[in-house]
Motif scaffolding. Structure first.
Motif, PDB file in Angstrom:
ATOM      1  N   ASP A  21       0.695  -1.222  -0.184  1.00 23.38           N
ATOM      2  CA  ASP A  21      -0.246   0.067  -0.628  1.00 23.38           C
ATOM      3  C   ASP A  21       0.285   1.168   0.108  1.00 23.38           C
ATOM      4  O   ASP A  21      -0.146   2.569  -0.748  1.00 23.38           O
ATOM      5  N   LYS A  22       2.202   1.162   0.578  1.00 23.36           N
ATOM      6  CA  LYS A  22       2.697   2.182   0.128  1.00 23.36           C
ATOM      7  C   LYS A  22       2.516   3.359   1.024  1.00 23.36           C
ATOM      8  O   LYS A  22       2.894   4.507   0.636  1.00 23.36           O
ATOM      9  N   VAL A  23       2.338   3.240   1.676  1.00 25.39           N
ATOM     10  CA  VAL A  23       2.196   3.826   3.492  1.00 25.39           C
ATOM     11  C   VAL A  23       3.274   5.009   3.850  1.00 25.39           C
ATOM     12  O   VAL A  23       4.581   4.502   3.141  1.00 25.39           O
ATOM     13  N   ALA A  24       2.873   6.480   4.271  1.00 22.52           N
ATOM     14  CA  ALA A  24       3.845   7.097   3.924  1.00 22.52           C
ATOM     15  C   ALA A  24       4.932   6.515   5.226  1.00 22.52           C
ATOM     16  O   ALA A  24       5.983   7.112   5.808  1.00 22.52           O
ATOM     17  N   CYS A  25       3.738   6.550   6.452  1.00 18.29           N
ATOM     18  CA  CYS A  25       4.281   6.201   7.904  1.00 18.29           C
ATOM     19  C   CYS A  25       2.974   5.005   8.518  1.00 18.29           C
ATOM     20  O   CYS A  25       1.765   5.453   7.594  1.00 18.29           O
ATOM     21  N   ILE A  26       3.635   4.751   9.265  1.00 22.79           N
ATOM     22  CA  ILE A  26       2.451   3.936  10.256  1.00 22.79           C
ATOM     23  C   ILE A  26       2.268   4.817  11.830  1.00 22.79           C
ATOM     24  O   ILE A  26       3.554   5.135  12.548  1.00 22.79           O
ATOM     25  N   ILE A  27       1.247   4.839  11.813  1.00 21.45           N
ATOM     26  CA  ILE A  27       0.712   5.608  13.203  1.00 21.45           C
ATOM     27  C   ILE A  27      -0.277   4.227  14.743  1.00 21.45           C
ATOM     28  O   ILE A  27      -0.850   3.315  13.656  1.00 21.45           O
ATOM     29  N   GLY A  28       0.281   4.516  15.580  1.00 25.21           N
ATOM     30  CA  GLY A  28      -0.790   3.544  16.539  1.00 25.21           C
ATOM     31  C   GLY A  28      -0.631   2.690  17.355  1.00 25.21           C
ATOM     32  O   GLY A  28       0.891   3.081  17.796  1.00 25.21           O
ATOM     33  N   GLU A  29      -0.585   1.545  17.489  1.00 27.26           N
ATOM     34  CA  GLU A  29      -0.325   0.284  18.168  1.00 27.26           C
ATOM     35  C   GLU A  29      -0.622   0.681  20.005  1.00 27.26           C
ATOM     36  O   GLU A  29      -0.681   1.907  20.345  1.00 27.26           O
ATOM     37  N   ILE A  30      -0.768  -0.381  20.891  1.00 29.29           N
ATOM     38  CA  ILE A  30      -1.002   0.035  22.225  1.00 29.29           C
ATOM     39  C   ILE A  30       0.014  -0.778  23.162  1.00 29.29           C
ATOM     40  O   ILE A  30       0.071  -0.924  24.165  1.00 29.29           O
ATOM     41  N   SER A  73       7.826  17.349   2.611  1.00 22.51           N
ATOM     42  CA  SER A  73       8.233  16.294   2.179  1.00 22.51           C
ATOM     43  C   SER A  73       7.771  15.643   3.042  1.00 22.51           C
ATOM     44  O   SER A  73       7.681  15.541   3.605  1.00 22.51           O
ATOM     45  N   ALA A  74       7.301  14.131   2.482  1.00 25.12           N
ATOM     46  CA  ALA A  74       6.548  13.171   3.101  1.00 25.12           C
ATOM     47  C   ALA A  74       8.194  11.460   3.527  1.00 25.12           C
ATOM     48  O   ALA A  74       7.185  10.943   3.398  1.00 25.12           O
ATOM     49  N   ASP A  75       8.842  12.472   3.003  1.00 20.22           N
ATOM     50  CA  ASP A  75      10.136  10.683   3.138  1.00 20.22           C
ATOM     51  C   ASP A  75      10.013  11.067   4.504  1.00 20.22           C
ATOM     52  O   ASP A  75      10.846  11.787   5.362  1.00 20.22           O
ATOM     53  N   SER A  76      10.350   9.812   4.784  1.00 23.05           N
ATOM     54  CA  SER A  76      10.774   9.439   6.375  1.00 23.05           C
ATOM     55  C   SER A  76      12.010  10.128   7.112  1.00 23.05           C
ATOM     56  O   SER A  76      11.677  10.401   8.094  1.00 23.05           O
TER      57      SER A  76
END
Lengths: 292, 418
Positions: free
Chosen positions: B104-113, B334-337
């Motif tokens: 899915d080529k996401v720019a970043c991942i957010i989340g988790e607990i 820029s959306a590059d990590s």
């Protein structure tokens, strides 16, 4: 640890086992008669708890205590008529998949209706407080809970042993073809047993709603230990399931009591493993010809 | 009937076993094509299991945040799309993170607990050089021996929780020369928290009357409550997680125990579920819905309008993480990590809906921000089901460095793997 505390832990463990019993008896009953492993049994427990929450504002806890198990039992009859009935004569793997799917549908339905966050519900004021049994101080609510559960278990036993209804059910467990040959249709009995077993799960939901967190996945929390109880106790054996429930509660309680709480859950699986190794039919499992 | 039954005990057990295994594997998601005018971010959080109830707040919050971001022009003029999945467990979390990044080529991942799932997601993210912002995993190890260059933490580390609420315990004389009884969730988060709380106790002259590890699937605490009653501690310390906290609080009230209660890990939703009369004690939070700042008020109003209930601390985490990413991408164009990470490491300041701005500490990627200790209100002072506690002023105070509550280099040091 003092002997007094150990005695308390043993008593408490036995009481803890009684909660599993309400779930396990229904599981065992439905399996024995219809050959259906009801993985959705925990979901009915959750529905019972949520119904308590919904009905209490109108009926109070006392009203919900009567109405919710009846409603869950009726739902059980509907599920039996529409789903279970199609699987009595098919490969049991199919019914296992069906009830597994049913459990997921029910859990997601609860999540969609009530939301995923847990909902609050407390013990009604008239059932709060502590009782002293000798020097053993214990929650009054749990003593009431024990009384109700014991009454249900005794009632169920009397129903199965002392009534003509119970005789047909027991005959149906052993040899359904013979019951059919005698001109008795098992269909209405299957329906009643589903209502009874599932209603008991609903009752457990009502009784535990005030002391456990109410959330959509609460059924999953109780179904696994209940299965362990059924397997340890032995399929088809009423007192086997009762003894196994008490034993599981006892083992868990004592493990916590003696300081091995981290292993308290693992211990019941170990117990199951040992029972399966040495008594594959469970503690008091009866020989049921058609399952051998 | 009997001839159609091929039922054996063995068959039953193996089937039950295989079904249990299969539960971890999820349904396939639909393949989505990457387009130039859409910027995709991934959201992973547990939505089932004992952390599921909190995950739901995370999901509601990220939806709200993305809605607001898109309403104000998206990121670099591109519309933001969020892909949300249930992370289930560490293995599944890692598989899903892999899929989000590669397919899915996401720019970043957010989340988790779950701290355990944070670790597996961070490993995938680092391997692929994609930013992962942890919004709910507390364990110090994630900022210490398990730290990763591509993982940042909006969620506070356990040390910050312990030092925040520890101040309240010190003030109330519940530490020096006192004995505590702790119950600890038996997994990565709990073990880490127990270690940090023992360090706090040793440093401040208290000791433990008892400490029990509690399996994560435990629902009944009666056996523990009997032990606590026998031990007569000065403070009962709760290092539990998720629904366990609610179960414990309901049963603590049921057994009529009155020892002071406190905890080092907490989520407001669990207090709401325990309800009036059952919720007791003093607990640390990263944020709560009663904060009196314009930013928080606007967030609470928008959230309540959309979902008919106030947000809780987990909602803040995912909301603010999405806002931080959006602000950064728009600022640095820029959306590059690697570019985002370089900006974070330079100490860029962010509005966190609190009285002071915060920043990511470069040494361990932990967000430095104010925290709060909340104390349960007595039942007769509670007016509605949400406002059931009072809050301390921000910790650290206005004259203190934000880093005073965080783990020091000696307590927890991070060397990013190169």
């Amino acid at each position: 640890m003092s002997a007094m505390l150990l005695a308390q832990q043993i008593l408490n463990g036995l009481l803890d086992g009684v909660y599993y019993l309400l779930i396990a008896l229904g599981l065992s009953l439905i399996f024995s008669l219809g050959g259906i492993v009801n993985l959705a049994h925990g979901a009915f427990y959750a529905i019972g708890a949520y119904l308590t929450l919904v009905l209490s504002p109108w009926l109070g806890f006392g009203g919900a205590f009567v109405a919710a198990p009846v409603a869950v039992g009726l739902l059980g009859m509907v599920i039996e008529a529409t789903l279970f009935r199609r699987f009595y004569r098919s490969d049991p793997i199919l019914s296992l998949l069906m009830t597994f799917g049913l459990a997921m549908v029910a859990e997601q339905a609860l999540r969609m209706i009530f939301g995923a966050p847990p909902l609050s519900y407390s013990i009604p004021p008239w059932l709060r407080g502590q009782v002293a049994i000798g020097s053993f101080i214990y929650s009054f609510y749990r003593v009431v809970l024990l009384g109700i559960a014991a009454t249900c278990i005794a009632g169920l036993w009397l129903l199965l042993q002392k009534t003509s209804f119970g005789r047909v059910v027991r005959a149906g467990v052993q040899n359904p073809d013979m019951v059919g040959a005698l001109g008795i249709s098992l269909q209405p009995y299957m329906s009643a047993v589903a209502a009874l077993g599932i209603g008991l799960a609903g009752l457990a939901g009502v009784l535990l709603a005030p002391i456990y967190s109410i959330h959509p996945a609460m059924g999953q929390e109780i179904i696994t230990p209940a299965f362990v109880v059924v397997v340890i106790g032995g399929l088809g054996s009423f007192w086997g399931v009762v003894a196994a429930a008490l034993l599981v509660g006892l083992v868990k309680g004592v493990m916590v009591g003696v300081g091995y709480s981290a292993a308290s859950t693992a211990a019941i699986y170990l117990l199951m493993l040992l029972v399966l190794l040495f008594r594959p039919r469970g503690l008091f499992g009866e020989r049921i010809t058609r399952f051998e | 009937m009997s001839k159609n039954h091929q039922f054996t005990r063995r068959g039953l057990l193996t089937t039950a076993g295989s079904i249990a295994l299969a539960t971890g594997i999820s349904a396939p998601a639909i393949l989505r094509a990457q387009t130039a005018d859409v910027l995709r971010i991934g959201h992973l959080t547990p939505r089932t299991g004992f952390l599921g109830p909190l995950g739901e707040y995370a999901v509601m919050a990220i939806d709200l945040a993305v809605e607001e971001i898109n309403a104000s022009g998206g990121m670099m003029g591109r519309k933001v799309e969020v892909l949300k999945e249930d992370s289930v467990n560490p293995q599944t979390a890692s598989t899903k993170a892999e899929r989000m990044i590669e397919r899915d080529k996401v720019a970043c991942i957010i989340g988790e607990i779950s701290s355990a799932s944070c670790l597996t997601i961070a490993q995938v993210a680092s391997r692929n050089k994609i930013l992962f912002i942890n919004t709910g995993g507390n364990s110090d190890a994630l900022r210490g021996k398990d730290c990763q260059r591509y993982m940042f933490h909006v969620e506070s580390q356990n040390s910050m929780y312990v030092k925040t609420v520890g101040r309240s315990f010190l003030r109330d004389g519940l530490v020096k020369g006192k004995k505590w009884y702790s119950l600890t969730a038996d997994y990565a988060f709990g073990h880490d928290l127990l270690k940090v709380s023992k360090r706090f106790m040793e440093a401040n002259g208290g000791n433990f009357a008892g400490d029990d590890l509690v399996p994560t699937d435990a629902t009944d605490f009666s056996a523990y409550l009997l032990k606590i009653r026998e031990a007569r501690p000065d403070l009962v310390v709760i290092n539990l997680a998720g629904n366990q906290i609610t179960n414990f609080l309901k049963q603590y009230a049921e057994f009529g125990l009155t020892f002071p209660v406190g905890g080092f890990g907490f989520d407001t939703a669990l207090a709401w579920a325990a309800g009036k009369g059952n919720f007791v004690g003093t607990w640390p939070v990263v944020w709560h819905h009663l904060l009196d700042t314009p930013g928080s008020k606007a967030f609470v109003a928008a959230f309540t309008k959309k979902y008919s209930k106030p947000p809780e601390n987990q909602a803040w985490g995912d909301y603010i993480a999405a806002k931080i990413v959006a602000q950064t991408v728009n600022e640095i164009k820029s959306a590059d990590s690697p570019a985002i990470i370089a900006h974070f490491e330079k100490g860029a300041k962010y509005d966190l809906l609190k009285t002071r701005q915060g920043y990511f500490r470069a040494s361990d990627h932990q967000l430095m921000h104010e925290m709060y200790a909340v104390t349960a209100l007595p039942a007769d002072k509670i007016k509605n089901q949400w406002d059931i506690f009072t809050s301390s002023p921000p910790v650290p105070g206005p004259d203190e460095d934000l880093e005073v509550i965080a783990a020091t280099r000696e307590e927890n040091s991070c060397t990013f793997p190169s």
